[in-house]
Scaffold this motif. Sequence first.
Motif, PDB file in Angstrom:
ATOM      1  N   GLN A 178      10.575   0.338  -5.799  1.00 31.67           N
ATOM      2  CA  GLN A 178      10.731   0.738  -4.396  1.00 31.67           C
ATOM      3  C   GLN A 178      10.796  -0.471  -3.464  1.00 31.67           C
ATOM      4  N   GLN A 179      10.100  -1.547  -3.850  1.00 35.91           N
ATOM      5  CA  GLN A 179      10.097  -2.753  -3.022  1.00 35.91           C
ATOM      6  C   GLN A 179      11.375  -3.572  -3.204  1.00 35.91           C
ATOM      7  N   ASN A 180      11.828  -3.702  -4.431  1.00 34.84           N
ATOM      8  CA  ASN A 180      12.866  -4.694  -4.739  1.00 34.84           C
ATOM      9  C   ASN A 180      14.300  -4.187  -4.678  1.00 34.84           C
ATOM     10  N   ALA A 181      14.473  -2.905  -4.410  1.00 32.79           N
ATOM     11  CA  ALA A 181      15.843  -2.380  -4.329  1.00 32.79           C
ATOM     12  C   ALA A 181      16.066  -1.753  -2.960  1.00 32.79           C
ATOM     13  N   LEU A 182      17.333  -1.570  -2.627  1.00 39.36           N
ATOM     14  CA  LEU A 182      17.702  -0.929  -1.361  1.00 39.36           C
ATOM     15  C   LEU A 182      17.894   0.552  -1.623  1.00 39.36           C
TER      16      LEU A 182
ATOM     17  N   PRO B 255       9.145  -6.122   3.581  1.00 33.05           N
ATOM     18  CA  PRO B 255       8.234  -5.554   2.580  1.00 33.05           C
ATOM     19  C   PRO B 255       7.811  -4.132   2.928  1.00 33.05           C
ATOM     20  N   ILE B 256       7.601  -3.332   1.890  1.00 31.20           N
ATOM     21  CA  ILE B 256       7.088  -1.979   2.113  1.00 31.20           C
ATOM     22  C   ILE B 256       5.569  -2.014   2.006  1.00 31.20           C
ATOM     23  N   TYR B 257       4.904  -1.188   2.778  1.00 30.26           N
ATOM     24  CA  TYR B 257       3.442  -1.085   2.765  1.00 30.26           C
ATOM     25  C   TYR B 257       2.771  -2.438   2.941  1.00 30.26           C
ATOM     26  N   GLY B 258       3.413  -3.326   3.701  1.00 24.87           N
ATOM     27  CA  GLY B 258       2.772  -4.586   4.044  1.00 24.87           C
ATOM     28  C   GLY B 258       2.568  -5.550   2.884  1.00 24.87           C
TER      29      GLY B 258
ATOM     30  N   MET C 286      15.398   5.159   4.742  1.00 23.60           N
ATOM     31  CA  MET C 286      14.422   4.280   4.074  1.00 23.60           C
ATOM     32  C   MET C 286      14.566   2.831   4.498  1.00 23.60           C
ATOM     33  N   ILE C 287      15.791   2.351   4.559  1.00 23.63           N
ATOM     34  CA  ILE C 287      15.957   0.944   4.945  1.00 23.63           C
ATOM     35  C   ILE C 287      15.569   0.741   6.411  1.00 23.63           C
TER      36      ILE C 287
END
Length: 423
Positions: free
Chosen positions: A23-27, A411-414, A365-366
């Motif tokens: 989830q973090q490393n892809a678009l 970054p997602i979720y900090g 999402m983005i």
Amino acid sequence: MNKLLSEVDPQIVKIAQKDLARQQNALMLIPSENYASRAVMEIQGSILANKYAEGYPGERYYNGCEFMDEVESLAIERAKALFDVECVNVQPHAGTQANMAVYYALLEPGDTILSMSLSHGGHLSHGDAVNFSGRYYNVVTYGVNAETERIDMDEVSRLAQQHRPKLIVVGATAYPRQFDFAEWRRVADSIGAYLLADIAHIAGLVAGGAHPSPVPYSDVVTTTTHKTLRGPRGAIVMCKAEHAAKIDRAVFPGLQGGPFLHTIAAKAVAFKEASEPAFKAYQAQIVKNAAALAARLTQNGFRLVSGGTENHLMLVDLTSKYEKLSGRQAADHLEDAGIIVNKNSIPFDKRKPRTTSGIRLGTPMITTRGMKEEQMHLIADFIAETLENRQKTAIKRRIREKVAELCTQFPIYGYLSAPKLPE
Ligand SMILES: *Cc1c(COP(=O)(O)O)cnc(C)c1O
């Protein structure tokens, strides 16, 4: 019962960590998905999951529901204020169950429903043959006009006059244009039909003022809570007061047993978040980002169904650039480059639903990650470059690295540094 998950089940933790990295490393460009907030996830994974509370606030079939009543009433009040609607049922487990409840409440088996065909952007639960709704009701479908690729209200009106449905469903899962709900009300009124607006995809836009609301014009409005609304997985049914008792009875005891109070609490949190100014800005940015992505894809030579987008999603007609490339293949090539999209039929598609000639892209999402028009530009170019070089593994790998780099900046979720890419 006090052990941490990592002590009890490291195996499941490891799988979840791998998905966090994904989830973090892809678009993520799947328009029906989003990143729920930490606050939403925190209450959903809480002790509120432990209670049975069949029934509704003040009239439960179990004792000990005092605080469950508080949770559910708060969720209902917040949803009513957010959407400015008379009544809300917050118990449906998912969007399909919400639609089932509406049919169960307002129709008898064999009654006629007029809805959008799946192949033109409708949803399975709107009466598709493989769904329960297609088996129990007589379903007539409308589609988009072959020229404009927009819903043709004259055709809808003609079908309504011809088939006299008891219920008209407006709403879609792959339609890039706005709905004029007043127009739909006029058609429903011309034959005395109920109007159901299914805003599963656009609920966040509606709540945030980025799409007109169907509430003043509809008998019933259903929505999921996990798409643009950015809450937990689930759904709600909103309706005029005259339908409320029927809808409530249809959800429970008609179709469901005990409500998921932990999820209802998370819905309440999501409604609170959605009522804040930051959410309005988020929804406006989703739409601006979609327009920017669409414009740049068009510059790259792709034709978009209906020529563009007015909401959070778009459909790319791949045949406009690559005769031989199916939606399925394109989605797989893009995944190689770290760009997650889904294949999707385009209107009048010559390929089968499992192959398709299109891909569906969305910006919820983005945009949650904080990306803006500048990044949309980059992403559209990544997509074009990947599809142009789809047989060249090294190029796709290089794009994947650039995608991961971009993701690290958002970054997602900090998470300050991205978790390592899985092998
Ligand atoms: C996603 C969606 C649903 C159903 O949602 P589930 O929670 O997956 O059952 C219903 N209607 C529309 C238009 C949707 O896009």
